[in-house]
Design a protein around this motif. Structure first.
Motif, PDB file in Angstrom:
ATOM      1  N   HIS A  61       0.880  -1.273  -0.026  1.00  0.00           N
ATOM      2  CA  HIS A  61      -0.123   0.042  -0.060  1.00  0.00           C
ATOM      3  C   HIS A  61       0.781   1.436  -0.005  1.00  0.00           C
ATOM      4  O   HIS A  61       2.011   1.313   0.438  1.00  0.00           O
TER       5      HIS A  61
ATOM      6  N   LYS B 240       0.744   5.995   0.005  1.00  0.00           N
ATOM      7  CA  LYS B 240      -0.088   7.207  -0.444  1.00  0.00           C
ATOM      8  C   LYS B 240       0.766   7.687  -1.833  1.00  0.00           C
ATOM      9  O   LYS B 240       1.817   7.368  -1.781  1.00  0.00           O
TER      10      LYS B 240
ATOM     11  N   LYS C 198      -8.493   9.070  -5.646  1.00  0.00           N
ATOM     12  CA  LYS C 198      -9.243   8.377  -4.840  1.00  0.00           C
ATOM     13  C   LYS C 198      -8.798   7.127  -4.437  1.00  0.00           C
ATOM     14  O   LYS C 198      -7.888   6.395  -4.937  1.00  0.00           O
ATOM     15  N   LEU C 199      -9.202   6.540  -3.447  1.00  0.00           N
ATOM     16  CA  LEU C 199      -8.828   5.260  -3.121  1.00  0.00           C
ATOM     17  C   LEU C 199      -8.894   4.252  -4.025  1.00  0.00           C
ATOM     18  O   LEU C 199      -9.875   4.174  -4.675  1.00  0.00           O
TER      19      LEU C 199
ATOM     20  N   LEU D   7      -3.322  -1.570  -2.305  1.00  0.00           N
ATOM     21  CA  LEU D   7      -4.255  -0.350  -1.961  1.00  0.00           C
ATOM     22  C   LEU D   7      -3.461   0.898  -2.027  1.00  0.00           C
ATOM     23  O   LEU D   7      -2.327   1.199  -1.611  1.00  0.00           O
TER      24      LEU D   7
ATOM     25  N   ALA E 224      -3.993   5.188  -2.150  1.00  0.00           N
ATOM     26  CA  ALA E 224      -4.429   6.350  -1.617  1.00  0.00           C
ATOM     27  C   ALA E 224      -4.048   7.643  -1.825  1.00  0.00           C
ATOM     28  O   ALA E 224      -2.714   7.782  -1.983  1.00  0.00           O
TER      29      ALA E 224
ATOM     30  N   SER F 203      -5.644  11.837   2.537  1.00  0.00           N
ATOM     31  CA  SER F 203      -6.609  11.012   2.931  1.00  0.00           C
ATOM     32  C   SER F 203      -6.316   9.992   3.853  1.00  0.00           C
ATOM     33  O   SER F 203      -6.919   8.820   3.612  1.00  0.00           O
ATOM     34  N   ALA F 204      -5.656  10.252   4.939  1.00  0.00           N
ATOM     35  CA  ALA F 204      -5.442   9.300   5.717  1.00  0.00           C
ATOM     36  C   ALA F 204      -6.444   8.409   6.450  1.00  0.00           C
ATOM     37  O   ALA F 204      -6.179   7.304   6.517  1.00  0.00           O
TER      38      ALA F 204
ATOM     39  N   HIS G 279      -7.847   5.935   4.092  1.00  0.00           N
ATOM     40  CA  HIS G 279      -6.848   5.176   3.810  1.00  0.00           C
ATOM     41  C   HIS G 279      -6.681   3.925   4.960  1.00  0.00           C
ATOM     42  O   HIS G 279      -6.768   2.824   4.653  1.00  0.00           O
TER      43      HIS G 279
ATOM     44  N   TYR H  74       0.696   8.010  10.100  1.00  0.00           N
ATOM     45  CA  TYR H  74      -0.656   8.095   9.875  1.00  0.00           C
ATOM     46  C   TYR H  74      -1.200   8.854  10.844  1.00  0.00           C
ATOM     47  O   TYR H  74      -2.130   9.713  10.715  1.00  0.00           O
TER      48      TYR H  74
END
Lengths: 152, 160
Positions: free
Chosen positions: A67, A69, A75-76, A103, A105, A109-110, A113, B63
């Motif tokens: 995964h 960022k 978007k996701l 995945l 993100a 948008s933590a 995510h 995060y």
């Protein structure tokens, strides 16, 4: 959140060919690019590998959850891959990975995510579901398996 | 309770919560109530991901920091939206289980009304179990308003 909201059946590959981490990530990235889910393949691969360099996302029991960022998505975005032979993902338990959840993100948008990753963690928990996904022969079958999980 | 004096709105950064904030601003203006915005960082999910080995420790901290930054940003946006209608706002950030933190805050601070965004479409039974706003609605002992009808809400806010 349901994973079905961010999963396109065209972004599921039931026959991952690569036997190594980079190759399997590249296959799923290519699938997302082909389905116009990402804008830049190289950026995605770099961002995912940057995360992998900190510690493998081969979480054990045949599951990999790479995964990242990345600015290459708005978007996701989720892709699922299944490998019959297994991928050497340098997993924490030393076992090969048979199911991959890639995945991605967008930055900033933590919350969503984290929520999506939590959904993946919950999905792979019930007994039997990993085997069902691993033995699925089509993306439609995987969608059905996930739908049945949500309805159970 | 003789009148509604304190209104609490859950801010999440989602579109649903944006319309909830507009409606909360409208209600606060109408009722001359104090308006409070709360953002809860979902610490439970962060812990679950660490336990599942999906997160490493450094990543969880990263995060968490990102979520704090997002919280500040969304609460600031909420404040700005409220100030356009001369409604002051008090802002809070909490960490924990989302619905539980909102309910506890509301009870501890004698909130009279909680406003939340429209509920997510229920796709499965699991949505009911895991959706935080759904759980808040079911478990809160303080009245909860669900801000449905975006068109109406937008008009009410704009006409303030």
């Amino acid at each position: 959140m349901s994973l079905l909201e961010i999963l396109d059946k065209n972004c599921i590959k039931t026959d991952i060919q690569s036997l190594d981490k980079l190759g399997s990530i590249q296959e799923l990235t290519e699938l997302l690019f082909k389905n116009k889910k990402i804008s830049d393949k190289s950026q995605v691969i770099n961002d995912v590998l940057k995360r992998e360099a900190k510690g493998s996302t081969g979480i054990g029991k045949g599951i990999g959850v790479p995964h990242a960022k990345t600015a290459a998505v708005s978007k996701l975005t989720l892709a699922i891959g299944v490998s019959r032979e297994g991928v050497d993902f340098t997993s924490i338990d030393g076992k090969y990975v048979h199911i991959l959840f890639l995945l991605l993100a967008p930055p900033h948008s933590a919350g969503p995510h984290v929520e999506a990753l939590s959904e993946i963690a919950r999905l792979i928990t019930p007994p039997g579901i990993k085997e069902k996904i691993k033995n699925a022969s089509s993306s439609e079958e995987i969608i059905t398996i996930i739908t049945e999980y949500y309805n159970s | 309770m003789n009148k509604i004096e304190k209104i609490l709105v859950g801010i999440t950064g989602s579109e649903h919560s944006y319309y909830a904030s507009l409606y909360a601003i409208y209600l606060a203006s109408l009722l001359k109530a104090e308006l409070i915005g709360i953002f809860v960082i979902n610490e439970k999910s962060l812990d679950e991901l660490l336990k599942a080995n999906i997160f490493i420790t450094e990543e969880k901290a990263g995060y968490e920091q990102d979520m704090e930054n997002d919280a500040l940003s969304y609460l600031t946006q909420f404040e700005s939206t409220a100030m356009k209608k001369n409604i002051p706002v008090v802002k809070f950030i909490r960490k924990g289980v989302v619905h539980r933190e909102i309910i506890n805050f509301a009870e501890e601070n004698h909130v009279d009304l909680v406003v939340i965004g429209e509920l997510n479409k229920i796709i499965s039974l699991k949505d009911i179990a895991y959706d935080e706003m759904e759980r808040l609605l079911r478990e809160s002992k303080i009245p909860v308003v669900v801000a449905n009808n975006r068109e109406m809400i937008t008009m009410l806010y704009q006409n303030l």
